[in-house]
Design an enzyme around this catalytic site. Structure first.
Site, PDB file in Angstrom:
ATOM      1  N   HIS A 130       0.819  -1.222   0.000  1.00 47.10           N
ATOM      2  CA  HIS A 130       0.000   0.000   0.000  1.00 47.10           C
ATOM      3  C   HIS A 130       0.850   1.268   0.000  1.00 47.10           C
ATOM      4  O   HIS A 130       0.337   2.355  -0.266  1.00 47.10           O
ATOM      5  CB  HIS A 130      -0.921   0.032   1.222  1.00 47.10           C
ATOM      6  CG  HIS A 130      -1.963  -1.036   1.231  1.00 47.10           C
ATOM      7  ND1 HIS A 130      -2.805  -1.259   0.162  1.00 47.10           N
ATOM      8  CD2 HIS A 130      -2.296  -1.968   2.175  1.00 47.10           C
ATOM      9  CE1 HIS A 130      -3.622  -2.277   0.449  1.00 47.10           C
ATOM     10  NE2 HIS A 130      -3.327  -2.731   1.657  1.00 47.10           N
ATOM     11  N   ASP A 167      -2.491 -10.585  -2.391  1.00 51.37           N
ATOM     12  CA  ASP A 167      -3.092 -10.094  -1.150  1.00 51.37           C
ATOM     13  C   ASP A 167      -4.556  -9.747  -1.448  1.00 51.37           C
ATOM     14  O   ASP A 167      -4.882  -9.339  -2.555  1.00 51.37           O
ATOM     15  CB  ASP A 167      -2.328  -8.856  -0.669  1.00 51.37           C
ATOM     16  CG  ASP A 167      -2.754  -8.384   0.713  1.00 51.37           C
ATOM     17  OD1 ASP A 167      -2.026  -8.682   1.677  1.00 51.37           O
ATOM     18  OD2 ASP A 167      -3.812  -7.713   0.821  1.00 51.37           O
ATOM     19  N   HIS A 169      -6.237  -7.286  -0.526  1.00 52.26           N
ATOM     20  CA  HIS A 169      -6.407  -5.847  -0.767  1.00 52.26           C
ATOM     21  C   HIS A 169      -5.625  -5.436  -2.018  1.00 52.26           C
ATOM     22  O   HIS A 169      -4.569  -5.998  -2.308  1.00 52.26           O
ATOM     23  CB  HIS A 169      -5.890  -5.040   0.433  1.00 52.26           C
ATOM     24  CG  HIS A 169      -6.548  -5.410   1.733  1.00 52.26           C
ATOM     25  ND1 HIS A 169      -5.968  -6.268   2.649  1.00 52.26           N
ATOM     26  CD2 HIS A 169      -7.748  -5.047   2.245  1.00 52.26           C
ATOM     27  CE1 HIS A 169      -6.792  -6.411   3.685  1.00 52.26           C
ATOM     28  NE2 HIS A 169      -7.880  -5.692   3.471  1.00 52.26           N
ATOM     29  N   ASP A 254      -4.451 -12.805   3.377  1.00 49.39           N
ATOM     30  CA  ASP A 254      -5.687 -12.356   4.003  1.00 49.39           C
ATOM     31  C   ASP A 254      -6.927 -12.632   3.160  1.00 49.39           C
ATOM     32  O   ASP A 254      -8.031 -12.230   3.531  1.00 49.39           O
ATOM     33  CB  ASP A 254      -5.593 -10.875   4.401  1.00 49.39           C
ATOM     34  CG  ASP A 254      -4.880 -10.017   3.376  1.00 49.39           C
ATOM     35  OD1 ASP A 254      -4.628 -10.502   2.254  1.00 49.39           O
ATOM     36  OD2 ASP A 254      -4.572  -8.847   3.690  1.00 49.39           O
TER      37      ASP A 254
HETATM   38 ZN   LIG Z   1      -4.058  -7.204   2.736  1.00 47.67          ZN
END
Ligand SMILES: [Zn+2]
Length: 342
Positions: A130, A167, A169, A254
């Site tokens: 991120h 991931d 996200h 995740d």
């Molecule tokens: Zn994540």
């Protein structure tokens, strides 16, 4: 000189970053790494060679990040720590942890491109995907995978890097770092509608990088069939056509059904299947493959999933094929097929 099934980079400094000092209950804990290492220790590390993740040089971080961003994180850490945003914290030892996380990814890239192993894994934190060029966010301080990719291209003579982000996200920081680039193919499969909110199917990069960003959002509740289908029928055909010299994986865990931060339903073995698909693609291309830990917040599921991934990266079991999902795979194919032979 190849040593064992693979090389695993870690460093005790990565345990000293603990956002709970500022926010009790924060999910990014040192126990995540400890669970991984306990599980691997119990299996004698699957024969993988463990190597220290060295601290990155600031000049390596600045291959991707602004000097201002590096100094802000460093100075906040030296001043005792603080909050960068409501999710992202820096403690007294976080800068050191982040240096070792990014440095481990760079050293893995160096070792892999030097032919010292075919596969590698960085068990490091804080995670990176991120983190943007000039901003830390989403638990991430420096973008470990992006720094390693840029280091490989600028310092190691690597021509093209394929980055797969599995991931749950969207890897917004990595996507932005390479949005206008045609020497890095970035592909992300992620749950749509959750943090950070970016990564729509229609966002394919821009300018000279148009087509070199592949964003595949999936709905909450998505499981192994859809994830494998998108990987097998969209991502990897594009990656093969791109002909990378190095494959990097932003390996978050995740999307596991037990993870508390998202709503996908992968099983532990789903990560092994994804790893086998990527392993086979990399082997076909003759490109080394290195994975860097990102998220994964159910420590037991995380530990088992990392172990399954490492085993799969080094085994010879065939990858399990998934049928094209009728709606989402074909919708993705109409966008991505404009740029790549799928
Ligand atoms: Zn994540």
């Amino acid at each position: 000189m190849r040593s064992g099934p693979g090389i695993y980079f870690h460093h005790p400094a990565c345990l000293s970053h603990d956002p709970r000092a500022q926010m009790p209950g924060h999910p990014d804990t040192p126990e995540r790494l400890m669970a991984i290492e306990d599980a691997l220790t119990a299996r004698e590390w699957l024969g993988w060679e463990r190597l220290p993740a060295p601290a990155a040089q600031e000049s390596q971080l600045e291959l991707v990040h602004t000097r201002g961003h590096v100094l802000r994180v460093k100075e906040m850490s030296q001043a005792g720590g603080g909050a960068i945003d409501p999710d992202t914290f820096v403690g007294e030892l976080s800068y050191l942890a982040a240096l070792h996380a990014a440095g481990g990814a760079c050293e893995m890239a160096r070792a892999l491109t030097a032919g010292e192993a075919d596969v590698g894994f960085c068990g490091v934190r804080p995670s990176g995907h991120h983190a943007e060029v000039d901003r830390a966010m989403g638990f991430c301080l420096f973008n470990n995978v992006a720094v390693a990719a840029e280091f490989a291209i600028r310092e190691l003579g690597t021509g093209r890097v394929f980055i797969l982000d599995w991931d749950v996200h969207h890897g917004n920081g990595t996507a932005e770092a390479f949005r206008r680039r045609s020497d890095v193919l970035f592909a992300s499969i992620h749950q749509g509608g959750i943090y950070p909110g970016t990564g729509s199917l229609a966002d394919v990069g821009s300018g000279p990088g148009e087509g070199y960003t592949i964003n595949l959002p999936v709905p909450a509740g998505s499981g192994e069939e859809l994830w494998l289908s998108l990987l097998e029928h969209i991502v990897l055909p594009a990656a093969r056509a791109f002909e990378p010299d190095l494959v990097l994986v932003s390996a978050g865990f995740d999307a596991h059904r037990e993870d508390p931060l998202a709503g996908c339903r992968l099983e532990t073995d789903s990560f092994a299947e994804m790893a086998r698909h990527v392993r086979d693609a990399a082997a076909t291309l003759g490109a080394p493959l290195g994975a860097v830990l990102e998220g994964g917040y159910a420590p037991a599921a995380l530990a088992q999933s990392v172990q399954a991934t490492l085993a799969a990266l080094a085994d010879e079991a065939p990858a399990r094929s998934a049928a094209p999902e009728p709606i989402l795979t074909s919708r993705a194919a109409t966008h991505i097929g404009r740029y790549w032979p799928l």
